[in-house]
Design a protein around this motif. Structure first.
Motif, PDB file in Angstrom:
ATOM      1  N   ALA A  13      57.593  57.922  32.351  1.00 49.22           N
ATOM      2  CA  ALA A  13      56.198  57.609  32.728  1.00 49.22           C
ATOM      3  C   ALA A  13      56.107  56.204  33.318  1.00 49.22           C
ATOM      4  N   LEU A  14      56.861  55.265  32.710  1.00 45.17           N
ATOM      5  CA  LEU A  14      56.871  53.893  33.211  1.00 45.17           C
ATOM      6  C   LEU A  14      57.456  53.834  34.620  1.00 45.17           C
ATOM      7  N   LEU A  15      58.561  54.565  34.810  1.00 43.89           N
ATOM      8  CA  LEU A  15      59.228  54.590  36.124  1.00 43.89           C
ATOM      9  C   LEU A  15      58.299  55.153  37.198  1.00 43.89           C
ATOM     10  N   ILE A  16      57.628  56.256  36.849  1.00 41.74           N
ATOM     11  CA  ILE A  16      56.695  56.888  37.810  1.00 41.74           C
ATOM     12  C   ILE A  16      55.542  55.932  38.130  1.00 41.74           C
ATOM     13  N   SER A  17      55.019  55.257  37.089  1.00 43.95           N
ATOM     14  CA  SER A  17      53.898  54.320  37.294  1.00 43.95           C
ATOM     15  C   SER A  17      54.310  53.164  38.203  1.00 43.95           C
ATOM     16  N   LEU A  18      55.502  52.597  37.926  1.00 39.37           N
ATOM     17  CA  LEU A  18      55.988  51.492  38.763  1.00 39.37           C
ATOM     18  C   LEU A  18      56.201  51.945  40.204  1.00 39.37           C
ATOM     19  N   GLY A  19      56.741  53.153  40.338  1.00 40.82           N
ATOM     20  CA  GLY A  19      56.945  53.711  41.694  1.00 40.82           C
ATOM     21  C   GLY A  19      55.625  53.889  42.420  1.00 40.82           C
ATOM     22  N   HIS A  20      54.600  54.352  41.680  1.00 43.18           N
ATOM     23  CA  HIS A  20      53.275  54.554  42.272  1.00 43.18           C
ATOM     24  C   HIS A  20      52.681  53.225  42.752  1.00 43.18           C
ATOM     25  N   ILE A  21      52.817  52.206  41.901  1.00 46.36           N
ATOM     26  CA  ILE A  21      52.278  50.885  42.285  1.00 46.36           C
ATOM     27  C   ILE A  21      53.006  50.358  43.518  1.00 46.36           C
ATOM     28  N   GLN A  22      54.336  50.485  43.494  1.00 42.94           N
ATOM     29  CA  GLN A  22      55.138  49.969  44.606  1.00 42.94           C
ATOM     30  C   GLN A  22      54.825  50.701  45.913  1.00 42.94           C
ATOM     31  N   LEU A  23      54.737  52.026  45.839  1.00 46.09           N
ATOM     32  CA  LEU A  23      54.612  52.807  47.072  1.00 46.09           C
ATOM     33  C   LEU A  23      53.167  52.992  47.544  1.00 46.09           C
ATOM     34  N   ASN A  24      52.259  53.158  46.590  1.00 46.74           N
ATOM     35  CA  ASN A  24      50.890  53.526  46.984  1.00 46.74           C
ATOM     36  C   ASN A  24      49.850  52.414  46.852  1.00 46.74           C
ATOM     37  N   LEU A  25      50.027  51.560  45.861  1.00 41.98           N
ATOM     38  CA  LEU A  25      48.985  50.580  45.572  1.00 41.98           C
ATOM     39  C   LEU A  25      49.333  49.183  46.091  1.00 41.98           C
ATOM     40  N   GLY A  26      50.503  48.714  45.761  1.00 37.72           N
ATOM     41  CA  GLY A  26      50.906  47.354  46.155  1.00 37.72           C
ATOM     42  C   GLY A  26      50.653  46.393  45.008  1.00 37.72           C
ATOM     43  N   TRP A  27      51.612  45.478  44.763  1.00 33.37           N
ATOM     44  CA  TRP A  27      51.506  44.581  43.613  1.00 33.37           C
ATOM     45  C   TRP A  27      50.382  43.562  43.789  1.00 33.37           C
ATOM     46  N   SER A  28      50.170  43.119  45.023  1.00 35.85           N
ATOM     47  CA  SER A  28      49.107  42.117  45.229  1.00 35.85           C
ATOM     48  C   SER A  28      47.732  42.739  44.984  1.00 35.85           C
ATOM     49  N   ALA A  29      47.583  44.011  45.401  1.00 29.95           N
ATOM     50  CA  ALA A  29      46.305  44.700  45.168  1.00 29.95           C
ATOM     51  C   ALA A  29      46.065  44.873  43.672  1.00 29.95           C
ATOM     52  N   LEU A  30      47.153  45.187  42.936  1.00 32.69           N
ATOM     53  CA  LEU A  30      47.035  45.359  41.485  1.00 32.69           C
ATOM     54  C   LEU A  30      46.645  44.039  40.812  1.00 32.69           C
ATOM     55  N   ARG A  31      47.319  42.939  41.248  1.00 28.66           N
ATOM     56  CA  ARG A  31      47.000  41.622  40.675  1.00 28.66           C
ATOM     57  C   ARG A  31      45.522  41.287  40.903  1.00 28.66           C
ATOM     58  N   LYS A  32      45.038  41.619  42.137  1.00 25.64           N
ATOM     59  CA  LYS A  32      43.645  41.338  42.487  1.00 25.64           C
ATOM     60  C   LYS A  32      42.689  42.153  41.616  1.00 25.64           C
ATOM     61  N   GLU A  33      43.020  43.447  41.428  1.00 20.29           N
ATOM     62  CA  GLU A  33      42.183  44.323  40.593  1.00 20.29           C
ATOM     63  C   GLU A  33      42.093  43.777  39.174  1.00 20.29           C
ATOM     64  N   VAL A  34      43.250  43.359  38.647  1.00 17.35           N
ATOM     65  CA  VAL A  34      43.288  42.834  37.276  1.00 17.35           C
ATOM     66  C   VAL A  34      42.465  41.554  37.183  1.00 17.35           C
ATOM     67  N   ALA A  35      42.613  40.682  38.203  1.00 22.66           N
ATOM     68  CA  ALA A  35      41.861  39.414  38.213  1.00 22.66           C
ATOM     69  C   ALA A  35      40.357  39.672  38.243  1.00 22.66           C
ATOM     70  N   ILE A  36      39.936  40.691  39.010  1.00 21.05           N
ATOM     71  CA  ILE A  36      38.502  41.030  39.089  1.00 21.05           C
ATOM     72  C   ILE A  36      38.029  41.604  37.750  1.00 21.05           C
ATOM     73  N   LEU A  37      38.855  42.509  37.186  1.00 22.39           N
ATOM     74  CA  LEU A  37      38.483  43.139  35.910  1.00 22.39           C
ATOM     75  C   LEU A  37      38.396  42.126  34.771  1.00 22.39           C
ATOM     76  N   THR A  38      39.268  41.119  34.808  1.00 22.81           N
ATOM     77  CA  THR A  38      39.271  40.118  33.729  1.00 22.81           C
ATOM     78  C   THR A  38      38.333  38.948  34.027  1.00 22.81           C
ATOM     79  N   GLY A  39      37.639  39.014  35.154  1.00 18.46           N
ATOM     80  CA  GLY A  39      36.642  37.994  35.469  1.00 18.46           C
ATOM     81  C   GLY A  39      37.216  36.708  36.043  1.00 18.46           C
ATOM     82  N   GLN A  40      38.510  36.704  36.391  1.00 20.41           N
ATOM     83  CA  GLN A  40      39.121  35.488  36.957  1.00 20.41           C
ATOM     84  C   GLN A  40      38.804  35.338  38.442  1.00 20.41           C
ATOM     85  N   GLN A  41      38.430  36.432  39.073  1.00 18.41           N
ATOM     86  CA  GLN A  41      38.172  36.398  40.520  1.00 18.41           C
ATOM     87  C   GLN A  41      36.944  37.238  40.836  1.00 18.41           C
TER      88      GLN A  41
END
Lengths: 53, 291
Positions: A13-41
């Motif tokens: 499950a971890l491997l599939i999730s990492l693959g999904h982030i790498q191929l479909n989402l992008g790490w910078s987009a994920l960082r941005k989403e997390v920053a927005i969700l946590t109120g940092q951005q």
């Protein structure tokens, strides 16, 4: 045996999730989403304009 | 005119110079939406780009301008003349054809030429054209500089004229409705604020001249006050009757490749009554603008 299957499933499950982030989402987009969700951005929306009138 | 809304969302503006780049930016999701010419938005939808018109930028704010001493006193006098338009996809082009229909003139009776709006006043002054039709502040510029006069304001020949519309990507409407609503509410609130007090308009002219338009504040003050209803920022809901008329005319003169139904390109579900929206602000903040 059950423990090994459980760990295997988790790793899979971890491997599939990492693959999904790498191929479909992008790490910078994920960082941005997390920053927005946590109120940092602030959430951001870019609006274009064409100065043609 | 703050960079972020009351809710905290950061809204950034991005300037484009050509239509294909806007189309690519929408498809690649580089931008969430764009202020764009109304017939251009319809053609994007006809081309299969998943966007919707959700609000208008303003009403009226366009003029047909001729030389100050030119012997042109009504639309008939433009017969055989060269008139600049901003783009074939501009509603100003549709208006010129609508007027030719009204005055019983064939479509080739006026030589319409596409000229970038900032060049309209200089082209008139140089005698390269006999007149131009354009959105503000370029119509007012010829008046203020003393070499041109407005033959017609759109408010007098096509009341509640639509020029620019706000379009957003369909996936934003489906997945981030609250974000789109926040933006539309912001546009509606600022429009109401502008139209409720002349002092607000003068204040907006000062701030936008410096940070957004890069034009003299006096020119923008002139646009926003002479006359007061030269341009309006209320009644910005996309109305089917207005758009149907634009679409039919655009298709008739070959600007649109096919007819597009209102539901295909417009979504009026974000429009809220203005009495539910207020922007409690006396003056605009004096901060730097976006690029």
């Amino acid at each position: 045996m059950k423990r090994k299957v459980g760990i295997g499933m988790l790793l899979w499950a971890l491997l599939i999730s990492l693959g999904h982030i790498q191929l479909n989402l992008g790490w910078s987009a994920l960082r941005k989403e997390v920053a927005i969700l946590t109120g940092q951005q602030r959430e951001e929306l870019v609006i274009g304009f064409l100065p043609v009138t | 005119m703050t960079k972020h809304s009351d809710e905290g969302t950061l809204f950034r503006s991005k300037k484009f110079t050509d239509w294909p780049t806007v189309k690519e930016a929408l498809i690649s999701k580089e931008i969430g939406g764009v202020f764009i010419l109304a017939p251009m938005a319809m053609q994007l939808v006809a081309d299969g780009v998943p966007i919707k018109v959700v609000y208008l930028g303003h009403r009226d704010g366009t003029g047909i301008v001729v030389g100050k001493d030119a012997p042109i006193y009504d639309f008939e006098d433009l017969r055989g003349k060269v008139v600049a338009i901003p783009s074939r996809y501009a509603n100003q082009n549709i208006l010129m054809h609508r007027m030719m229909d009204e005055w019983g003139m064939p479509y080739d009776s006026i030589d319409l030429r596409e000229v970038p709006p900032p060049e309209h006043p200089t082209a008139l002054r140089a005698g390269a054209i006999d007149g131009y039709i354009v959105g503000e502040p370029f119509a007012a510029k010829a008046e203020v500089d003393g070499f041109g006069r407005v033959l017609y304001h759109t408010k007098d020949i096509w009341p509640e004229f639509i020029s620019c519309v706000m379009v957003v990507r369909q996936d934003l409407i489906d997945e981030r409705r609250e974000l789109v609503q926040e933006m539309i509410d912001g546009i509606a609130k600022s429009g109401k604020w502008l139209d409720e007090d002349m002092q607000h308009r003068m204040d907006a002219a000062e701030v936008t001249a410096k940070h957004y338009y890069f034009q003299p504040p006096e020119l923008l003050k002139y646009v926003l006050s002479k006359p007061e209803d030269r341009v309006k920022y209320t009644n910005l809901a996309p109305l089917r009757a207005d758009f149907d008329e634009i679409m039919e005319l655009a298709f008739k003169i070959g600007v649109l490749s096919r007819r597009v139904e209102f539901e295909e390109y417009a979504d009026d579900s974000f429009v809220r009554p203005l009495d539910q929206l207020d922007w409690n602000m006396g003056r605009l903040p004096r901060e730097g603008g976006d690029q």
